[in-house]
Scaffold this active site. Structure first.
Site, mmCIF file in Angstrom:
data_model
loop_
_atom_site.group_PDB
_atom_site.id
_atom_site.type_symbol
_atom_site.label_atom_id
_atom_site.label_comp_id
_atom_site.label_asym_id
_atom_site.label_seq_id
_atom_site.Cartn_x
_atom_site.Cartn_y
_atom_site.Cartn_z
ATOM 1 N N CYS A 83 6.319 -37.950 -0.246
ATOM 2 C CA CYS A 83 7.160 -37.105 -1.109
ATOM 3 C C CYS A 83 8.600 -37.586 -1.175
ATOM 4 O O CYS A 83 9.393 -37.021 -1.921
ATOM 5 C CB CYS A 83 7.101 -35.663 -0.635
ATOM 6 S SG CYS A 83 5.422 -35.050 -0.511
ATOM 7 N N HIS A 330 7.861 -29.643 -8.009
ATOM 8 C CA HIS A 330 7.806 -30.752 -7.042
ATOM 9 C C HIS A 330 6.766 -31.790 -7.450
ATOM 10 O O HIS A 330 5.716 -31.911 -6.830
ATOM 11 C CB HIS A 330 7.509 -30.168 -5.652
ATOM 12 C CG HIS A 330 7.497 -31.163 -4.536
ATOM 13 N ND1 HIS A 330 8.235 -32.326 -4.538
ATOM 14 C CD2 HIS A 330 6.835 -31.149 -3.347
ATOM 15 C CE1 HIS A 330 8.006 -32.990 -3.405
ATOM 16 N NE2 HIS A 330 7.165 -32.311 -2.671
#
Ligand code: ZN
Lengths: 381, 129
Positions: A83, A330
């Protein structure tokens, strides 16, 4: 070593972008950033993405994006660090310019998570496949383990966790690029469907599509361009054990702490100098741990610090004015550069209704997995 | 999980085999080639204690496809009595029975079936003692 500046930024709206492909959203964000910078070419590019192979069956996206952006044969490279893929990519762009190898570099991030892949499975590949995922652990589960331990050790409350989501949704409601432009209440967060006890779906960032890009150049070159200039003062990156269980203290995000310390040192600033921060709130507990590790508050005090409003837009240290991962969305590979886009807009004074007053120094912190990698950058206008 | 990968991990999953650094004594599960504490490369083969303590726990309500039929299930980080930590399901109990600090014992159990035609995957789980 040359000083480096961000001279252009652009992003797509984050959300479920059913009508747009992986390549289209990257090119859209890249064109916006290049237009914003006012440059007529780029010398090289880096693309952060976690796992387009699992999400849409496409690897080798560095060349794909250079091709579709119409900039081949310039060099292009993909960076993967779960991420924090695009946060790490920014470092490479920074190094390439500071070393004098290139004058203008595009750094972007992209992820398309809503094209039918099993997102829970794809995201879990950032954890230890053999010793975490094999047992049935999920990412919400790993952060729930951190949350439970933090509550047990420091007395952090369920309501304090919820306060993170309420604050971030409040900010995101003012961000036209956010996936969820609406407010939530403490009761809604606490009473939402449990994903992994004690975390509910409203403690968790969503599954998103999106892309974000910035254009970097040397400060000397930026002055010739008369472009609005935001300097990169500091960059720090660090790693920790991949498996959460291997850490001596599972409430400590050591990689975050180290990446912050390195960035502060390089920038010559301290936590109290930061006017605005975008941090990796993939789950509510993550933001609480991160503000502790970055030195905005003491270890163990992140819950009450948030509950008292210190991280709100008008608070002592506004955290996630964009809405954060929770409300803005996200798309994992895009998140690190989207944080930079927000901080650059805040420092330029162009953040509209969510503008932090008199912000001159900003920080971004982007994290991979359950905290096994972290990258922190510090910017100044 | 592809079978070659499964077979390689059997000593750890079936028999809790671990490695103890010859130089500093740190215990690693699974075994590794370099000691993360002192950098030494010499290890003695050993085993995890069969009992340990819950460091933290959660109840998984949304699971990946392989575990979808098992929800809700408990997952804990457990520290074995000889000092290595691992992630494991805690079974044969109600979620409300779990607490940080409670003692558990490792047991040998089926974890999941690999699709309709794949192998049955086994390993350790924990039960409260
Ligand atoms: Zn050792």
């Amino acid at each position: 070593m040359r000083e480096v500046a961000v001279i252009g930024c652009g992003m797509t709206k984050f959300g479920e972008l059913w009508e747009k492909s992986l390549r289209d959203i990257f090119v859209e964000a890249a064109l916006k950033a290049i237009d914003d910078a006012g440059v007529d070419h780029i010398d090289s590019m880096y693309v952060g993405a976690m796992t387009p192979g699992l999400f849409v069956g496409q690897e080798h996206i560095s060349a794909l994006m250079a091709d579709y952006l119409g900039v081949a044969p310039i060099p292009a490279m993909r960076v993967e660090s779960a991420c924090c893929s695009s946060g790490m990519a920014l470092r490479l762009g920074l190094f390439e310019i500071s070393s004098g190898h290139s004058d203008i570099v595009l750094v972007g991030g992209v992820e398309k998570m809503n094209d039918g892949a099993d997102a829970t499975y794809a995201l879990a590949t950032a954890a230890d496949q053999e010793y975490e995922v094999y047992q049935g652990v999920t990412f919400p589960g790993l952060y729930a383990l951190i949350a439970r331990a933090h509550m047990h050790r420091y007395g952090t409350t369920r309501k304090q966790l919820a306060a993170v989501s309420v604050k971030n949704h409040h900010n995101g409601a003012m961000n036209p690029n956010a996936q969820f432009q609406r407010e939530v209440t403490l009761e809604q967060v606490m009473n939402a469907t449990l994903v992994a006890d004690p975390l509910t779906v409203l403690d968790s960032s969503p599954v998103s599509d999106g892309a974000a890009c910035v254009v970097l150049t040397s400060v000397d070159f930026a002055k010739q361009l008369k472009a609005p200039l935001v300097k990169i003062l500091g960059s720090g990156a660090a790693t920790d054990t991949l498996a959460l269980h291997s850490r001596e203290d599972i409430t400590a995000l050591k990689a975050v702490k180290v990446s912050g310390e390195v960035a502060y040192k390089m920038a010559g600033v301290k936590p109290s100098d930061i006017d605005v921060a975008e941090v990796h709130d993939c789950f509510s507990i993550a933001e609480i741990c991160i503000i502790e590790e970055l030195g905005f508050t003491e270890k163990g005090k992140g819950g009450p610090f948030t509950e008292q409003g210190n991280t709100a837009l008008e608070g002592k240290i506004p955290v996630n004015p964009s809405g954060g991962l929770k409300s803005k969305g996200h798309p994992v590979g895009a998140t690190g550069i989207a944080q930079v886009v927000e901080v650059v807009e805040q420092l330029r004074g162009k953040a509209g209704k969510r503008q932090v007053k008199n912000a001159t120094i900003g920080l971004t912190q982007n994290m991979g997995g359950s905290g096994a990698s972290s990258v922190t950058h510090i910017f100044k206008i | 999980m592809p079978s070659p990968r499964y077979r390689r991990e059997m000593p750890q999953r079936y028999r809790l085999e671990a490695a103890k650094c010859k130089k500093c004594g740190k215990l690693f599960f699974p075994p590794r080639l370099v000691c993360a504490a002192c950098g030494s490369k010499g290890f003695d083969k050993t085993k995890l204690s069969e009992t340990g303590t819950i460091i933290s726990y959660t109840i998984i309500r949304v699971a990946p496809a392989d575990f979808a039929t098992q929800v809700p299930y408990a997952i804990a980080i457990v520290e074995s009595d000889n000092g290595a930590r691992l992630t494991t399901q805690v079974v044969d109990c109600k979620p409300e029975d779990l607490e940080i600090g409670k003692k558990v014992k490792f047991v040998f159990r089926k974890l999941y079936t690999e699709g309709h035609t794949g192998i049955i995957c086994y390993g350790y789980k924990a039960v409260l003692v």
